[in-house]
Write a protein that holds these residues in place. Structure first.
Motif, PDB file in Angstrom:
ATOM      1  N   ARG A   6     -30.946   6.421 -49.813  1.00 41.71           N
ATOM      2  CA  ARG A   6     -32.191   6.906 -49.147  1.00 41.71           C
ATOM      3  C   ARG A   6     -33.083   6.344 -47.650  1.00 41.71           C
ATOM      4  N   ALA A   8     -36.170   6.241 -45.888  1.00 37.34           N
ATOM      5  CA  ALA A   8     -37.733   5.092 -46.190  1.00 37.34           C
ATOM      6  C   ALA A   8     -38.584   5.336 -45.686  1.00 37.34           C
ATOM      7  N   PRO A   9     -38.639   6.158 -44.287  1.00 39.24           N
ATOM      8  CA  PRO A   9     -40.054   5.517 -43.474  1.00 39.24           C
ATOM      9  C   PRO A   9     -41.515   5.828 -43.739  1.00 39.24           C
ATOM     10  N   SER A  10     -42.502   5.154 -43.699  1.00 40.00           N
ATOM     11  CA  SER A  10     -43.707   5.393 -43.732  1.00 40.00           C
ATOM     12  C   SER A  10     -44.178   6.756 -43.004  1.00 40.00           C
ATOM     13  N   ASP A  42     -42.286   5.451 -48.010  1.00 37.49           N
ATOM     14  CA  ASP A  42     -43.826   4.178 -48.330  1.00 37.49           C
ATOM     15  C   ASP A  42     -44.535   3.954 -48.016  1.00 37.49           C
ATOM     16  N   TYR A 194     -44.626  -4.087 -47.740  1.00 42.17           N
ATOM     17  CA  TYR A 194     -43.364  -3.082 -48.284  1.00 42.17           C
ATOM     18  C   TYR A 194     -41.989  -4.302 -48.997  1.00 42.17           C
ATOM     19  N   SER A 198     -39.680  -1.645 -51.906  1.00 36.40           N
ATOM     20  CA  SER A 198     -38.695  -1.766 -51.626  1.00 36.40           C
ATOM     21  C   SER A 198     -37.578  -2.231 -52.936  1.00 36.40           C
ATOM     22  N   ARG A 212     -29.809   0.487 -42.761  1.00 39.73           N
ATOM     23  CA  ARG A 212     -31.151   0.674 -41.975  1.00 39.73           C
ATOM     24  C   ARG A 212     -31.676   0.210 -40.609  1.00 39.73           C
ATOM     25  N   HIS A 216     -34.415  -5.452 -40.013  1.00 46.42           N
ATOM     26  CA  HIS A 216     -34.321  -5.435 -41.418  1.00 46.42           C
ATOM     27  C   HIS A 216     -33.430  -6.591 -41.903  1.00 46.42           C
TER      28      HIS A 216
HETATM   29  N1  GLU Z   1     -40.214   1.620 -44.682  1.00 46.57           N
HETATM   30  C1  GLU Z   1     -39.367   0.975 -43.949  1.00 46.57           C
HETATM   31  C2  GLU Z   1     -38.995   1.558 -42.695  1.00 46.57           C
HETATM   32  O1  GLU Z   1     -39.720   2.129 -42.176  1.00 46.57           O
HETATM   33  C3  GLU Z   1     -38.076   1.255 -44.940  1.00 46.57           C
HETATM   34  C4  GLU Z   1     -37.312  -0.181 -44.403  1.00 46.57           C
HETATM   35  C5  GLU Z   1     -35.941  -0.316 -45.933  1.00 46.57           C
HETATM   36  O2  GLU Z   1     -34.445   0.943 -45.026  1.00 46.57           O
HETATM   37  O3  GLU Z   1     -36.167  -0.410 -46.500  1.00 46.57           O
HETATM   38  O4  GLU Z   1     -39.151   0.270 -41.749  1.00 46.57           O
END
Ligand code: GLU
Length: 457
Positions: A6, A8-10, A42, A194, A198, A212, A216
């Protein structure tokens, strides 16, 4: 098991080249493994998230050549997160805390002066029911922390607890859970950070690989503990390095710097963006790759550098030129049509000008020169005017063959005894109004005899 990834940007801004890089890594990984690519937004932060940014992100991804198998919005999935919260609470793994940010700050300072790590001391676990009742009576709402599994039997006595994983990019990774504060999963106002949604989504959507940014890495230690607490197996993780500007600053969606939208508007080709995003900071040379399939062959997560990669936007133009210089007419045709390049000369025109373009849109100016003549009438000395008149009088009669330029200039050379720049520059200026450009041998047949004679000074 089907490989499932996936992105997963906000949706709090338009994605930039660094975000696109994460998307590309996931996409190429899915393609290589015949897997699925889920687009997850997200957007639990309802105040900052906007549908137009989500739509814009999808547009940008499609433009790059990334196509999702499914699209999910976290804002539509709160029931699942609420259920996970209940599960963690029931297991005694989520506990209410009433400290204000100022209190927490003061505690951190005290811990530091005592030589203790500035992590949360789990004071809220020791609250008596009466103290809790008092806070509630005061109208204070709790935030909720996840109890990290970093102790034997007494949470007040954390001990080194290593979480290990074999990272797709970084190799063996270790996070010590005793070095971290119990993370807040739910805020005072009931909104989610978040971290938990997630994990819930990764479980529910069957995510097998999380690729990612390396911002993280610490989260991963925490999230692996949450996966376990929810009775699920954690996916495989890969943390790629981040891009910075040439001066070393990070990229931000908020500033709009190097957004995919901006790059597209400035005439950069999608494969120039993709080539640079995927190859920068790897052991491979950065080069213009023509198709996503081919880029996949150059893609190797393990070959990505572990420290931040500097990114120079000027390199995009170099790659852009390289792509345009070898772009077949079939690929350019529709876009040229939109620029007004539409008659039977379109293909030879493209072959003539593509080697001179920085951006595809620059073809329009050349088309106008072919069709309408020089933008501005060039100024010539009397001597050059005399030369040009003689030259134009020697223009071969039609029909023209492939060698018309050569035949013409040979005749002019003989008649005027000019050669080299003295011969070619006035001709180039008369025909195009510019001192440089595509081969005149290729342009002349496009102008035709009549079009050429119309340029006689
Ligand atoms: N929304 C998170 C971000 O943009 C997603 C991080 C992830 O891929 O788990 O940093």
């Amino acid at each position: 098991m089907t490989v499932t990834v996936r992105f997963a940007p906000s949706p709090t801004g338009r994605i930039h080249i660094g975000n696109a890089r994460t998307a590309l890594f996931n996409w190429l990984f899915a393609q290589k493994n015949k897997g699925r690519f889920i687009q997850r937004f997200d957007d639990t932060d309802v105040a900052r998230s906007r549908q137009e940014y989500a739509d814009g992100t999808l547009y940008d991804l499609h433009w790059l050549g990334i196509f999702q198998d499914a699209t999910e919005y976290q804002s539509k999935r709160f029931d699942l997160y609420d259920a996970a919260v209940e599960k963690l609470k029931a297991a005694g793994l989520l506990y209410p805390c009433y400290e204000t940010p100022e209190e927490l700050d003061l505690r951190r300072k005290i811990r530091r002066t005592r030589g203790l790590p500035p992590v949360y001391g789990r004071e809220a676990l020791a609250l008596s029911p009466e103290q809790v009742a008092e806070f509630e009576a005061d109208g204070r709402k709790p935030h909720w922390r996840f109890l990290l599994p970093n102790f034997a039997s007494d949470p007040q006595e954390p001990q080194r607890t290593e979480i290990h994983w074999n990272d797709l990019v970084r190799g063996e990774e270790t996070v010590d859970l005793a070095s971290l504060s119990d993370p807040v999963l739910v805020r005072e106002d009931g909104t989610y950070l978040y971290t938990l949604p997630s994990v819930v989504d990764d479980i529910d959507m069957g995510i097998t690989h999380v690729i990612r940014g390396d911002d993280h890495v610490t989260n991963t230690g925490v999230q692996m503990a949450i996966f376990r607490a929810l009775g699920a197996e954690a996916p495989v993780f890969g943390h790629h390095n981040l891009l910075t500007t040439v001066s070393g600053e990070g990229l931000s969606k908020r500033t709009g710097a190097l957004s995919i939208e901006g790059l597209r508007d400035s005439g950069i080709e999608p494969m120039a963006v993709a080539s640079l995003a995927v190859l920068v900071g790897t052991s491979e040379n950065v080069q213009a790759i023509t198709t996503m399939a081919e880029l996949g062959e150059h893609f190797d997560l393990a070959a990505t550098s572990k420290s931040a990669s500097k990114f120079d936007p000027d390199e995009l133009l170099v790659l852009n030129r390289a792509l345009l210089h070898r772009m077949p007419f079939s690929e350019a045709r529709d876009r040229l049509f939109l620029l007004g390049v539409s008659d039977e000369r379109a293909e030879p025109f493209w072959m003539a000008v593509r080697g001179n373009l920085d951006r595809l849109g620059d073809a329009e100016a050349w088309w106008r020169i072919v069709v309408d003549g020089p933008k501005e009438k060039p100024e010539f000395s009397d001597e050059d005017i005399a030369f040009l008149r003689t030259a134009f009088d020697l223009l071969p009669e039609g029909p023209w063959g492939a060698s018309v330029w050569k035949d013409w200039t040979n005749a002019v050379k003989k008649a005027t005894e000019r050669k080299g720049k003295a011969l070619f520059m006035p001709l180039r200026l008369a025909l195009t109004g510019l001192e440089s450009g595509p081969e005149l041998a290729d342009l002349l047949p496009l102008l035709g005899r009549e079009g050429t004679l119309a340029r006689r000074p």
